[in-house]
Scaffold this active site. Structure first.
Site, mmCIF file in Angstrom:
data_model
loop_
_atom_site.group_PDB
_atom_site.id
_atom_site.type_symbol
_atom_site.label_atom_id
_atom_site.label_comp_id
_atom_site.label_asym_id
_atom_site.label_seq_id
_atom_site.Cartn_x
_atom_site.Cartn_y
_atom_site.Cartn_z
ATOM 1 N N HIS A 68 -2.510 -10.057 10.972
ATOM 2 C CA HIS A 68 -2.850 -9.455 12.274
ATOM 3 C C HIS A 68 -4.160 -9.935 12.901
ATOM 4 O O HIS A 68 -5.124 -9.158 13.025
ATOM 5 C CB HIS A 68 -2.823 -7.923 12.203
ATOM 6 C CG HIS A 68 -3.407 -7.286 10.962
ATOM 7 N ND1 HIS A 68 -4.654 -7.596 10.491
ATOM 8 C CD2 HIS A 68 -2.903 -6.353 10.121
ATOM 9 C CE1 HIS A 68 -4.896 -6.870 9.408
ATOM 10 N NE2 HIS A 68 -3.840 -6.112 9.166
ATOM 11 N N ASN A 79 -5.287 -0.543 13.030
ATOM 12 C CA ASN A 79 -6.298 -1.346 12.351
ATOM 13 C C ASN A 79 -5.743 -2.754 12.077
ATOM 14 O O ASN A 79 -4.753 -2.873 11.381
ATOM 15 C CB ASN A 79 -6.672 -0.672 11.027
ATOM 16 C CG ASN A 79 -7.901 -1.303 10.422
ATOM 17 O OD1 ASN A 79 -8.640 -2.016 11.100
ATOM 18 N ND2 ASN A 79 -8.113 -1.073 9.143
ATOM 19 N N ASN A 87 0.824 -1.225 0.000
ATOM 20 C CA ASN A 87 0.000 0.000 0.000
ATOM 21 C C ASN A 87 0.852 1.267 0.000
ATOM 22 O O ASN A 87 0.702 2.151 0.832
ATOM 23 C CB ASN A 87 -1.007 0.008 1.166
ATOM 24 C CG ASN A 87 -0.360 0.050 2.543
ATOM 25 O OD1 ASN A 87 0.816 -0.294 2.685
ATOM 26 N ND2 ASN A 87 -1.108 0.462 3.539
ATOM 27 N N HIS A 101 3.849 6.666 10.692
ATOM 28 C CA HIS A 101 2.979 7.759 10.269
ATOM 29 C C HIS A 101 3.590 9.092 10.685
ATOM 30 O O HIS A 101 4.218 9.191 11.746
ATOM 31 C CB HIS A 101 1.587 7.631 10.876
ATOM 32 C CG HIS A 101 0.748 6.572 10.216
ATOM 33 N ND1 HIS A 101 0.347 6.648 8.904
ATOM 34 C CD2 HIS A 101 0.256 5.402 10.688
ATOM 35 C CE1 HIS A 101 -0.367 5.578 8.595
ATOM 36 N NE2 HIS A 101 -0.432 4.800 9.656
ATOM 37 N N ASP A 106 3.432 -5.533 11.598
ATOM 38 C CA ASP A 106 2.561 -4.483 11.046
ATOM 39 C C ASP A 106 3.147 -3.103 11.356
ATOM 40 O O ASP A 106 2.424 -2.143 11.653
ATOM 41 C CB ASP A 106 1.118 -4.594 11.552
ATOM 42 C CG ASP A 106 0.143 -3.803 10.677
ATOM 43 O OD1 ASP A 106 0.576 -3.186 9.689
ATOM 44 O OD2 ASP A 106 -1.062 -3.800 10.997
HETATM 45 O O1 DOR Z 1 -2.948 0.002 11.410
HETATM 46 C C1 DOR Z 1 -2.742 -0.241 10.237
HETATM 47 N N1 DOR Z 1 -1.911 0.520 9.500
HETATM 48 N N2 DOR Z 1 -3.387 -1.243 9.662
HETATM 49 C C2 DOR Z 1 -3.338 -1.469 8.346
HETATM 50 O O2 DOR Z 1 -3.977 -2.394 7.881
HETATM 51 C C3 DOR Z 1 -2.576 -0.573 7.455
HETATM 52 C C4 DOR Z 1 -1.520 0.116 8.202
HETATM 53 C C5 DOR Z 1 -0.935 1.275 7.456
HETATM 54 O O3 DOR Z 1 -0.619 1.135 6.268
HETATM 55 O O4 DOR Z 1 -0.738 2.320 8.069
HETATM 56 ZN ZN ZN Z 2 -3.662 -4.712 7.765
#
Ligand code: DOR
Ligand code: ZN
Length: 431
Positions: A232, A278, A92, A309, A305
């Protein structure tokens, strides 16, 4: 190539300390005492536990597109410092890794940095939109040799697309890693649906949104005869579904994150978005069930995971914040705290969930190997008595969004060795 002598480490924490001699990337000798020739680099590993290098099936490295939060270089540093020798970089990114050009870029950049094997994950659907299958075969046959496909961040929600994806990956000897979240059940969701979310006035993300997709996909995988990997796992109910599916021979594997092993939704009362993730932090009962499921093998492995950010996406109101938390450098200490110290896993078990099972799931031939003569010298050296206090600003990632700020955690990665080369030592990455 140089010769490395690792002096006095205890493989898997079993038996006594030994000397491990490494030449040209391969373990050449293991004995009570090995003498060092001139020119041999000696690593004093007295009191340390030697484990096979860790493999992370779920890392967000953010390159291309969000280099302001992480790059392949900074993420590789965080991985090496966390004891990892291979990571799987989620698709992603921006642009999305849904084609050979992007996955080859990620793979090449990982090789240039050279601190950890970076394996790109390919997207299942074009642009992660869930509408059309991406060119899975082209990515599999590219230089990157993609073997894990995932729309992570989003769920492959359409059952027909999921079925077709499983059919393709079966033919490619690859695996779909599903982010299990029925989107119709999580519209506007902000936190685990339960007492805590109700008290705080946050829209709920119900456990059944995960469990229903995991059940459906286990049935589809069995119908197709394909492999499925569940990302997860966050609820007790998902562990029950996995137990049932594995019991009837479904080819399913699953991962749990360190944060879902340790943290629960009681953390949400401060409304600090550092805890927004998430799938969301669940209840303390769920976390306990996940620890038990990891201990008994229902859940195969730990995956971070790792989700960097930017501060503007985290230091804001809860509903506007992005989900995700850093994980690479804190994973081992949290596994020690939640699994080793309470007696749920011994070091042999840590090797299984952090290294051997993830390497098997991903089909990596030279990771997760036994510590034995003739095997690759791809190792992590851990100080079981070490303790350190987490400071987000000191982590190697560009971003600093750790939920463990200020916590003192047990167990420290002292050195990481990738095919005979030290990639991290005493808290410093090799480059
Ligand atoms: O907490 C999450 N962050 N869950 C995800 O599925 C994606 C991820 C992200 O790309 O920040
Ligand atoms: Zn995920």
């Amino acid at each position: 190539m140089t010769t490395l002598l690792i002096r006095g480490a205890t493989p898997y924490g079993e038996g006594g300390p030994v000397d491990v001699l490494v030449r040209d990337g391969v373990i050449r000798e293991i004995a009570d005492r090995v003498d060092a020739d001139a020119g041999t680099e000696v690593l004093d590993a007295g009191g340390l536990v030697a484990l096979p290098g860790f493999v992370d099936l779920h890392t967000h490295l953010r390159e291309p597109g969000r280099e302001d939060t992480e790059t392949i270089e900074t993420g590789s540093r965080a991985a090496a410092l966390g004891g990892y020798t291979a990571v799987f970089a989620m698709a992603n990114t921006d642009p999305v890794a849904d084609n050979a050009v992007v996955v080859e870029h990620v793979w090449r950049r990982g090789r240039e940095v050279g601190l950890v094997d970076v394996h790109p994950v390919g997207a299942v659907t074009v642009g992660l939109k869930g509408e059309r299958l991406a060119e899975l075969g082209t990515m599999a046959r590219s230089a990157a040799g993609v073997r894990i496909f995932s729309d992570d961040g989003l769920c492959v929600a359409d059952p027909l697309i999921m079925r077709r994806a499983l059919e393709y990956t079966k033919a490619l000897d690859a695996v779909i890693a599903q982010h299990a979240e029925e989107p119709r059940l999580t519209v506007g969701a902000q936190a685990h649906e339960g007492e805590q979310a109700a008290r705080l006035g946050l829209a709920g993300w119900p456990a059944v949104a995960e469990e229903s997709i995991v059940a459906r996909d286990c049935l589809l995988a069995r119908h197709v005869g394909a492999r499925l990997h569940v990302c997860h796992v966050s609820t007790e109910g998902t562990a029950e579904v996995l137990r049932w599916a594995k019991g009837r021979g479904t080819r399913v594997s699953a991962e749990v994150t360190p944060h879902h092993l340790l943290l629960d939704d009681s953390r949400l009362s401060t409304y600090d978005p550092v805890n927004k993730v998430n799938p969301p932090l669940r209840t303390a009962t769920d976390a306990a069930a996940l620890r038990a499921a990891l201990a008994d093998g229902t859940v195969d492995c730990v995956a971070t995971d790792h989700a960097p950010h930017a501060s503007q996406d985290k230091d804001c109101e809860w509903s506007a914040a992005r989900p995700g938390m850093l994980g690479l450098q804190t994973a081992l200490p949290i596994v020690v705290q939640t699994m080793v110290n309470p007696g749920l896993l011994d070091w042999r078990g840590v090797a299984r969930v952090m290294s051997e099972r993830p390497a098997e799931i991903a089909g990596l031939p030279d990771q997760g190997r036994p510590i034995a003569v003739g095997e690759p010298a791809t190792l992590t050296l851990v100080d079981p008595a070490g303790r350190w206090t987490v400071r987000g600003a000191d982590l190697a990632s560009v971003a600093a969004n750790t939920p463990y700020e200020g916590m003192e955690l047990p167990g420290a990665v002292v050195a990481t060795v990738l095919r005979g080369a030290l990639t991290a030592r005493d808290g410093k990455a090799a480059k």
